[in-house]
Design a protein around this motif. Structure first.
Motif, mmCIF file in Angstrom:
data_model
loop_
_atom_site.group_PDB
_atom_site.id
_atom_site.type_symbol
_atom_site.label_atom_id
_atom_site.label_comp_id
_atom_site.label_asym_id
_atom_site.label_seq_id
_atom_site.Cartn_x
_atom_site.Cartn_y
_atom_site.Cartn_z
ATOM 1 N N ASN A 374 0.852 -1.193 0.000
ATOM 2 C CA ASN A 374 0.000 0.000 0.000
ATOM 3 C C ASN A 374 0.883 1.236 0.000
ATOM 4 O OD1 ASN A 374 -1.751 2.210 1.366
ATOM 5 N ND2 ASN A 374 -3.201 0.588 0.882
ATOM 6 N N PHE A 375 0.551 2.203 -0.851
ATOM 7 C CA PHE A 375 1.394 3.393 -0.920
ATOM 8 C C PHE A 375 0.589 4.605 -1.373
ATOM 9 C CE2 PHE A 375 1.452 1.595 -5.140
ATOM 10 C CZ PHE A 375 1.570 2.661 -6.033
ATOM 11 N N SER A 376 1.167 5.762 -1.177
ATOM 12 C CA SER A 376 0.566 7.006 -1.649
ATOM 13 C C SER A 376 1.655 7.868 -2.259
ATOM 14 C CB SER A 376 -0.130 7.747 -0.505
ATOM 15 O OG SER A 376 0.771 7.990 0.565
ATOM 16 N N VAL A 377 1.235 8.787 -3.123
ATOM 17 C CA VAL A 377 2.148 9.699 -3.810
ATOM 18 C C VAL A 377 1.747 11.101 -3.426
ATOM 19 C CG1 VAL A 377 3.118 10.415 -6.024
ATOM 20 C CG2 VAL A 377 2.308 8.054 -5.728
ATOM 21 N N ALA A 378 2.601 11.798 -2.700
ATOM 22 C CA ALA A 378 2.283 13.131 -2.194
ATOM 23 C C ALA A 378 1.860 14.053 -3.324
ATOM 24 C CB ALA A 378 3.497 13.709 -1.471
ATOM 25 N N GLY A 379 0.748 14.761 -3.089
ATOM 26 C CA GLY A 379 0.282 15.730 -4.068
ATOM 27 C C GLY A 379 -0.526 15.147 -5.205
ATOM 28 N N HIS A 380 -0.776 13.836 -5.186
ATOM 29 C CA HIS A 380 -1.505 13.197 -6.277
ATOM 30 C C HIS A 380 -2.647 12.360 -5.722
ATOM 31 C CE1 HIS A 380 1.402 14.282 -9.443
ATOM 32 N NE2 HIS A 380 2.323 14.096 -8.515
ATOM 33 N N ASP A 381 -3.863 12.656 -6.162
ATOM 34 C CA ASP A 381 -5.024 11.881 -5.772
ATOM 35 C C ASP A 381 -4.831 10.419 -6.188
ATOM 36 O OD1 ASP A 381 -8.117 11.862 -5.117
ATOM 37 O OD2 ASP A 381 -7.859 10.796 -7.026
ATOM 38 N N ALA A 382 -5.180 9.509 -5.296
ATOM 39 C CA ALA A 382 -4.938 8.091 -5.571
ATOM 40 C C ALA A 382 -5.685 7.620 -6.809
ATOM 41 C CB ALA A 382 -5.330 7.252 -4.359
ATOM 42 N N GLY A 383 -6.942 8.042 -6.955
ATOM 43 C CA GLY A 383 -7.712 7.624 -8.112
ATOM 44 C C GLY A 383 -7.152 8.158 -9.415
ATOM 45 N N LEU A 384 -6.674 9.374 -9.390
ATOM 46 C CA LEU A 384 -6.074 9.962 -10.583
ATOM 47 C C LEU A 384 -4.758 9.274 -10.918
ATOM 48 C CD1 LEU A 384 -5.995 12.038 -12.818
ATOM 49 C CD2 LEU A 384 -5.137 13.722 -11.176
ATOM 50 N N ALA A 385 -3.954 8.988 -9.908
ATOM 51 C CA ALA A 385 -2.684 8.301 -10.142
ATOM 52 C C ALA A 385 -2.925 6.923 -10.743
ATOM 53 C CB ALA A 385 -1.901 8.178 -8.833
ATOM 54 N N ALA A 386 -3.943 6.205 -10.250
ATOM 55 C CA ALA A 386 -4.246 4.880 -10.785
ATOM 56 C C ALA A 386 -4.698 4.962 -12.236
ATOM 57 C CB ALA A 386 -5.318 4.204 -9.929
ATOM 58 N N ALA A 387 -5.546 5.960 -12.550
ATOM 59 C CA ALA A 387 -6.002 6.138 -13.929
ATOM 60 C C ALA A 387 -4.832 6.459 -14.850
ATOM 61 C CB ALA A 387 -7.048 7.241 -13.995
ATOM 62 N N TYR A 388 -3.917 7.290 -14.371
ATOM 63 C CA TYR A 388 -2.732 7.643 -15.150
ATOM 64 C C TYR A 388 -1.845 6.423 -15.413
ATOM 65 C CZ TYR A 388 2.232 8.935 -15.358
ATOM 66 O OH TYR A 388 3.569 9.007 -15.661
ATOM 67 N N LEU A 389 -1.604 5.634 -14.382
ATOM 68 C CA LEU A 389 -0.751 4.452 -14.548
ATOM 69 C C LEU A 389 -1.344 3.490 -15.569
ATOM 70 C CD1 LEU A 389 0.177 3.860 -10.803
ATOM 71 C CD2 LEU A 389 1.788 4.422 -12.644
ATOM 72 N N SER A 390 -2.657 3.357 -15.568
ATOM 73 C CA SER A 390 -3.311 2.484 -16.533
ATOM 74 C C SER A 390 -3.255 3.066 -17.941
ATOM 75 C CB SER A 390 -4.767 2.268 -16.125
ATOM 76 O OG SER A 390 -5.477 1.562 -17.125
ATOM 77 N N ALA A 391 -3.673 4.318 -18.073
ATOM 78 C CA ALA A 391 -3.817 4.913 -19.398
ATOM 79 C C ALA A 391 -2.483 5.167 -20.085
ATOM 80 C CB ALA A 391 -4.595 6.225 -19.287
ATOM 81 N N GLU A 392 -1.469 5.532 -19.320
ATOM 82 C CA GLU A 392 -0.204 5.954 -19.927
ATOM 83 C C GLU A 392 0.920 4.933 -19.781
ATOM 84 O OE1 GLU A 392 0.842 10.076 -19.273
ATOM 85 O OE2 GLU A 392 -1.221 10.565 -18.691
ATOM 86 N N HIS A 393 0.734 3.929 -18.909
ATOM 87 C CA HIS A 393 1.796 2.941 -18.703
ATOM 88 C C HIS A 393 1.315 1.493 -18.784
ATOM 89 C CE1 HIS A 393 4.847 5.941 -17.517
ATOM 90 N NE2 HIS A 393 3.812 6.587 -17.017
ATOM 91 N N GLY A 394 0.015 1.276 -18.915
ATOM 92 C CA GLY A 394 -0.485 -0.085 -19.000
ATOM 93 C C GLY A 394 -0.308 -0.880 -17.729
#
Length: 486
Positions: A374-394
């Motif tokens: 389990n982790f978090s990225v400071a300054g980045h909403d978790a849902g947005l980060a997950a969508a980004y990882l999927s859409a831009e990195h597969g």
């Protein structure tokens, strides 16, 4: 199978910064390749920027892909699928044999006692709700504040108490002991491994405490069973008489939505039938019924034959894995992931206990971890980060509160976090891809615009096609309220 594998080596003496840019195969040799083949292991995922990459599935804790052996087995048995138990036809007899033998396979897989009931259900949630209806009228249910909702909500309809976990496993066990001391608890319900952080609880010690104070123990093994050998009877792994165990096929590399409750038959035979219907009765009159005992009592209606059979096959495949190789594969994947993530500025890995790593990797008697980070990225909403990882990195990870809202509040993450999880089909390249994606997010930001659709972040302009047979209806992304919380 040869079990003479080397002891797990520690990470090479490489600085965290260099480890970020190169998670070397040589550092984690037992994590480079999958331990077993899974369906979809070579699936290609389209990217919003064009092109496609192999899908890096790091969402095993929600639903694991089917094992290839399970899929092959399904194709083999599917022609014989028929109604079970009362059919005289050949296919019906074969299906009945499949279904009933699945009980024996599951019983062996978890090291259950010979007289333990094996009741097939829909999933872990269903199994624990079934057990909740069979508890004796007297006595409380005691549970921790660490539980998945499946092992928390079913108990709230009867007398219950919760124990707030401490910062260490040792102190948490002491708090459970104190809560049990007054002798009013009938059942201690605990998770075997946290679905949020992957930390394994000291099940054997908790079982011994429960029994010493006249209580039984039920273990939510939804996360534990796909990662660790379990010995309910205590004959091998040192576990002390787990009374009830529940887990799900969809997390155990089997499709079709089957689950199982394994445990002592007396409460189950005395409890009200979970469903009223055909198969659960010995005799029926217009205004009364004589109910069956044994698993049939709680399996009214036509059972999920294929679900039970594939669950049992998955259990059989996992039981045949080299235990040393299994431990090394998972522990090295987790070590590489944590080393890579913690090297990225602003990334924090979350854990519940300061002493969580106290056990050996394959030890379910206390300490240790499974393949969940389990982790978090400071300054980045978790849902947005997950969508980004999927859409831009597969890369597929889970975000939200994981159907464990009290745990997320405890971690100071009331709006949610990110969870990466892996299993026997995972490989080091999946970890490398996730770390690279997170680093790119932190250093360069989003590569495109995103918007909220039905409560979920999605690319504002998403050209990625769905398969022709999979309708993509606008506005349905994340429409199921718990989809982000599993």
């Amino acid at each position: 199978m040869d079990t003479a594998l080397p002891t797990l080596p520690g990470p090479s003496p490489v600085s965290p910064v260099s480890r970020l840019s190169r998670i070397d195969d040589a550092d984690y040799p037992h994590a480079v390749e999958p331990l077993a083949e899974v369906v979809g292991g070579a699936l290609l995922a389209p990217l919003v920027g064009g092109g496609e990459v192999r899908y890096a599935n790091l969402d095993y804790a929600a639903s694991a892909p089917a094992l290839a052996e399970v899929a092959d087995y399904l194709a083999e048995i599917l022609p014989y699928y028929a109604s079970v138990h009362r059919g005289a036809g050949y296919a019906s007899q074969v299906s009945t044999s499949l279904y009933e033998n699945a009980r024996s396979t599951v019983r062996s897989f978890v090291g259950a006692r010979a007289d333990d009931a094996v009741v097939f259900t829909r999933n872990t949630t269903d199994a624990l709700n079934l057990l909740a209806r069979c508890l004796p009228r007297t006595g409380e249910v005691l549970y921790l504040d660490l539980e998945h909702h499946a092992n928390l909500l079913p108990w709230q309809a009867r007398p219950h108490r919760s124990v707030v976990a401490a910062d260490t496993l040792e102190e948490t066990v002491e708090r459970v002991r104190l809560a049990l001391a007054d002798g009013t608890v009938a059942l201690l319900a605990v998770t075997g491994a946290s679905n949020v952080t992957g930390e394994v609880l000291p099940v054997a010690e908790l079982a011994a405490l429960a029994h010493a104070h006249g209580a039984r123990i039920a273990v939510d093994a939804a996360q534990l069973a796909p990662h660790r050998r379990i010995d309910m009877a205590g004959d091998g792994a040192g576990q002390a008489d787990i009374d009830y165990l529940a887990f799900s096929g969809h997390k155990l590399y089997a499709p079709f939505g089957a689950g199982v409750l394994v445990g002592r038959p007396d409460w189950l035979d005395a409890g009200a039938p979970y469903l009223a219907g055909g198969g659960a009765v010995k005799d029926v009159r217009l205004d009364s019924a004589t109910w069956a005992t044994g698993p049939a009592r709680h399996e009214a209606g036509s059972p999920n034959v294929l679900g039970a059979a594939t669950l049992a096959k998955a259990a059989q495949v996992l039981a045949g894995l080299n235990p040393t190789a299994w431990d090394l594969h998972e522990l090295q994947l987790r070590s590489a992931l944590i080393a890579g993530l913690t090297a990225v500025d602003g990334v924090k890995v979350h854990t519940l206990f300061a002493d969580h790593a106290g056990g050996a990797p394959g030890d379910v008697t206390g300490g240790g971890t499974i393949g969940v980070v389990n982790f978090s990225v400071a300054g980045h909403d978790a849902g947005l980060a997950a969508a980004y990882l999927s859409a831009e990195h597969g890369v597929g990870v889970r975000d939200g509160r994981f159907c464990a809202h009290p745990v997320l509040r405890r971690l100071g993450l009331p709006s949610g976090s990110l969870r990466a999880s892996f299993g026997v089909g995972s490989r080091l390249e999946d970890v490398r891809r996730l770390v690279a994606g997170v680093e790119a997010l932190v250093s360069g930001g989003l590569g495109g615009d995103y918007r909220v659709d039905a409560g979920r972040w999605v690319p504002a302009h998403d050209p990625r096609p769905f398969p022709a047979w999979a309708p993509n209806t606008p506005g349905t992304a994340g429409a199921a309220p718990c989809a982000a919380d599993v």
